[in-house]
Design a protein around this motif. Structure first.
Motif, mmCIF file in Angstrom:
data_model
loop_
_atom_site.group_PDB
_atom_site.id
_atom_site.type_symbol
_atom_site.label_atom_id
_atom_site.label_comp_id
_atom_site.label_asym_id
_atom_site.label_seq_id
_atom_site.Cartn_x
_atom_site.Cartn_y
_atom_site.Cartn_z
ATOM 1 N N ARG A 186 9.813 -2.135 -0.377
ATOM 2 C CA ARG A 186 8.735 -2.511 -1.082
ATOM 3 C C ARG A 186 9.035 -1.934 -2.713
ATOM 4 N N GLN B 24 -4.510 -6.134 -3.713
ATOM 5 C CA GLN B 24 -4.566 -5.197 -2.592
ATOM 6 C C GLN B 24 -4.204 -3.868 -3.145
ATOM 7 N N GLU C 193 2.320 -9.590 0.774
ATOM 8 C CA GLU C 193 1.861 -8.531 0.368
ATOM 9 C C GLU C 193 1.911 -8.020 -0.977
ATOM 10 N N TYR C 194 0.840 -7.820 -1.928
ATOM 11 C CA TYR C 194 0.984 -7.359 -3.148
ATOM 12 C C TYR C 194 1.612 -8.163 -4.305
#
Length: 827
Positions: free
Chosen positions: A728, A810, A684-685
């Protein structure tokens, strides 16, 4: 009479302090919450044995009765789940749920005021209360607590000094309060909280934030918070309102807000979206403020106002609706007296889809309108249209009916072409109207695939270019029949096609009016073989396939030079078109082909998953005679051998992939065109992409796109991230660069920096988009999103720029709010 149970840490010295037996937060004999069941049963057994023993001791000669009573009181332990999020339905249905009391000292009787002192605890249904001292009126369920008061109402936690509340209506007040709401983890402090019911409360002289507290940091302050004279929180409608408020960011008061409405959950909520501040090379300093209007569950709108220093004020909006049989979107903008162009500017776009009930079959109506006020709109307002290109805007309406194998469509299509004096575009023809019918059997007829089509269309040219274009009517009939012969080792598919057309052309200054008829037949045969074997590559077991293919097509010559090109263009040279029977797309040209296409594909397949590891393909055409039919202004094709197409792709791992296509001219011994690209997306990301495109004597471009955390390799979670257990990273770089090696300059540039602080997100985006060969529009966009205060970010300029231009982008979402359990806060 209220049922309740009591567990004393120290026995009271007065007989009045011993109430009658009952269960925990359920009726006597009912089912308590699962996590407290074992404790409840043992506690009740101890208390009933004590009371029964005292009573039996006062009645001599009752031993048999005592033995029967003890046998009836024996309870066994049972396994159970954790404490449920909601109280049992039987308990909720009661007007006065049972109460569990616990304290060091308990005074009072069941029918009067009961006083709990020393680590006093009270539980009724989803409400848990703990304090140094609690007074409870059993008649009206009024509770008063003083000293280190802690109350948990279905997960919402309040702590303070003085509480007075009715447990039945949940109305009362709390002084000097720290509070936390379970739904969105919002918290704050207040001089007083007034409880107006289980779903509604009023905070007086307090603050509100969703930034998560860092317990080990004594100097922690929320990144943003609202200070207000009064805060009204209505969880039934998921809305909070603040009056006399000040919005503070990073300890600095930003602006006073007399009235502010904000969401208290992740559900849609009317309110202001994050504003955008930017610098535009065309418009100057720019401020845009969107407002989201949640009209109903199936309708919403975004209203936006932009102030542009060099131009003026631009207002716009978007309205969406969704019904059972129809849905649509309407958007538009208007700028009165644009100082840059000295005129009013406007645009609109409308999409509507409607299912119409008919006795037989299915019918659907579609409308797609796109219009702007002038030719410079695409240059002054880049990337704002809903059309496929900025300079060709289509407006289309169609009505379609289908039943089983037959479909009929009535369509009207009109184009608006935005012209640039340095780059003139020949406008496409409008279709006013088009009537089309198709027959496509889902099941083969006697083993044959059949396709039939009838079409009649009125074509009209743009009035400004009527001298060079020809209006007219065209009707055609198309019939195609093929017979596939399939086997596990290969296939052979012969096919026949007949196309009959009729033109009625109007006169132009360059061409007289005329009628033309044409019938053209095409025969083709497609064939291929399938081979596979088990092998290994790079130490990995695979299945390798080899799929040679041969395709032959023949179309006799028919002079078509007198016919206009209404909806026809030459096909690009790709793996899809090289096996096509016609070199054109559309119905105005059919190439006189007599050619053979030879090719082969090979794949590596994972035998366990069936996934494709790698593939490679090769194809080339052999022409047996010249192709005389061509587009207007094009030469006859005389080369016997076409260029060679070579393409392939490799999925190196679930994260890595690459692909490429090369068009190689065998005669000149050089590449004519090729495209190479690679992608890396480990999570993700995190995404990287790179590509190189070359077309000889035309263009050479390098394209790089990315979204990547800047602190992924050296930062560990800290601060607010560690407080909520989130790992994150905070800083992200995002962008896309398109560099022209031929012109030695960047063509399109998007470079951004994003910061995710869990409870707020900041974005800075530099955007430079080429709008002609010599000019470009440059914007610097800045935005702050306060998570929990302005959750929705649709329609905001930085996000639009990143979504439209960065592959694999994203949007950051900030912290996520889990519902948790109300038991989490009980201790």
């Amino acid at each position: 009479m209220v049922d309740f149970s009591v567990r004393m840490k120290q026995r009271s010295t007065t007989r009045e302090g011993l109430p009658g037996p009952c269960g925990q937060p359920t009726p006597c004999g009912g089912t308590p919450p699962a996590a407290t069941r074992a404790h409840f049963r043992l506690n009740r057994l101890w208390w009933l044995l004590l009371v029964s023993g005292t009573a039996l001791a006062q009645q001599p000669g009752s031993a048999p009765a005592r033995e029967d009573s003890l046998n009836s009181l024996i309870l066994s332990l049972q396994k159970s789940h954790t404490l449920q999020q909601h109280a049992p339905a039987a308990s909720q249905a009661q007007e006065k749920p049972p109460i569990h009391l616990e304290a060091d000292r308990i005074h009072g009787t069941q029918d009067s005021t009961i006083t709990l002192e020393g680590d006093a605890q009270l539980q009724q249904g989803p409400t848990f209360l703990r304090a140094d001292r609690v007074e409870y009126e059993s008649s009206d369920q009024q509770a008063r607590a003083q000293g280190n008061v802690h109350i948990n109402q279905a997960g919402d936690v309040y702590e303070g000094s003085d509480l007075d509340i009715n447990l039945q209506t949940y109305q009362g007040y709390f002084q000097d309060v720290n509070y936390r709401l379970q739904e969105n983890q919002a918290h704050g402090t207040a001089e007083r909280v007034d409880f107006l019911g289980r779903e509604e409360l009023a905070v007086q002289q307090g603050n509100y934030t969703t930034c998560q507290r860092v317990e080990h940091d004594p100097d922690w302050e929320p990144a943003w918070q609202i200070h207000a004279k009064s805060l009204h929180i209505d969880r039934a409608n998921n809305v909070g309102t603040a009056r006399g408020a000040v919005l503070e960011f990073q300890g600095v008061p930003l602006l006073p807000v007399p009235y502010l409405s904000f969401p208290v959950s992740d559900q849609r909520k009317s309110g202001f979206l994050p504003p955008t501040v930017g610098l535009d090379s065309v418009s100057g300093l720019q401020y845009e403020q969107p407002y989201y209007w949640n009209i109903s569950p199936n309708r919403d709108a975004i209203l936006s106002t932009s102030i542009m220093a060099r131009r003026g004020v631009n207002v716009g909006g978007e309205f969406r609706y969704l019904e059972r049989d129809f849905s649509g979107e309407l958007s538009g903008s208007f700028m009165p007296d644009d100082r840059l162009r000295d005129r009013n500017r406007w645009s609109y776009a409308y999409k509507h889809r409607h299912d119409i009930a008919v006795p037989v079959g299915q019918m659907q109506a579609n409308l797609n309108l796109n219009r702007v006020g002038d030719d410079n709109h695409w240059r002054d307002f880049p990337r704002t249209s809903h059309s496929l290109t900025d300079r060709l805007l289509s407006s289309e309406g169609q009505l379609q009916w289908s039943h089983q194998d037959v479909s009929v469509r009535l369509r009207a299509l009109e184009w608006q072409t935005l012209q640039d004096p340095d780059s003139i575009i020949t406008p496409p023809y409008d279709m006013l109207p088009q009537l089309n019918a198709r027959y496509t059997p889902q099941q083969p007829l006697a083993g044959m695939d059949v396709y039939g089509e009838l079409d009649t269309t009125r074509f009209r040219a743009d009035d400004r270019y009527a001298v060079n274009l020809t209006d007219g009517d065209r009707s055609y009939a198309l019939l195609r029949v093929s017979r596939p012969f399939l086997a596990p080792h290969g296939f052979v598919t012969p096919s026949l096609q007949v196309h009959a057309s009729s033109y009625r052309l109007e006169s132009t200054p360059l061409n007289p009016a005329g009628n033309h008829n044409r019938v053209i037949g095409t025969a083709s045969i497609d064939s291929g073989l399938f081979f596979e074997r088990e092998t290994s590559f790079w130490g990995r077991n695979t299945i390798q396939t080899l799929e040679p293919r041969a395709f032959y097509t023949y179309t006799p010559y028919k002079d078509q030079s007198m016919l206009p090109l209404y909806d026809t263009a030459e096909l690009d040279f790709t793996f899809a078109s090289i096996y096509s029977p016609n070199a054109f797309v559309g119905n105005d040209r059919f190439a006189d082909n007599n050619l053979l296409t030879l090719g082969a594909n090979s794949k590596l397949i994972d035998p366990e998953t069936g996934g494709e590891i790698a593939r490679i393909g090769l194809a080339q055409r052999l022409r047996f005679k010249d192709q005389r039919v061509s587009a207007i202004g094009e030469n006859v094709v005389t080369d016997r051998w076409s260029d060679i197409l070579l393409g392939g792709a490799v999925n190196w791992s679930p994260r890595w992939s690459s692909n490429g296509v090369i068009q190689y001219n065998y005669k000149d011994q050089r590449s004519v065109r090729y495209t190479l690209s690679a992608q890396y997306q480990p999570g993700e990301y995190r995404s990287l992409s790179a590509g190189y495109r070359m077309k000889r004597d035309a263009s050479k471009h390098i394209d790089v796109g990315w979204q990547w955390p800047l602190t992924a390799f050296w930062n560990s979670p800290s601060g607010e991230q560690a407080a909520i257990g989130r790992d994150r990273p905070r800083w992200y770089s995002v962008g896309r660069l398109n560099y022209s090696m031929r012109d030695k300059r960047l063509v399109d540039t998007i470079v951004g920096l994003e910061y995710d602080s869990c409870c707020w997100i900041g974005r800075v985006v530099l955007e430079r988009l080429q709008n002609s060969y010599d000019t470009a529009n440059t914007r610097l966009l800045f935005q702050i999103e306060l998570v929990g205060l302005s959750r929705l970010s649709v329609g905001s300029n930085p996000l639009n720029a990143l979504r439209s231009n960065v592959p694999g982008y994203q949007p950051l979402t900030g912290q996520s709010f889990g519902s948790g359990s109300r038991s989490d806060q009980y201790e």
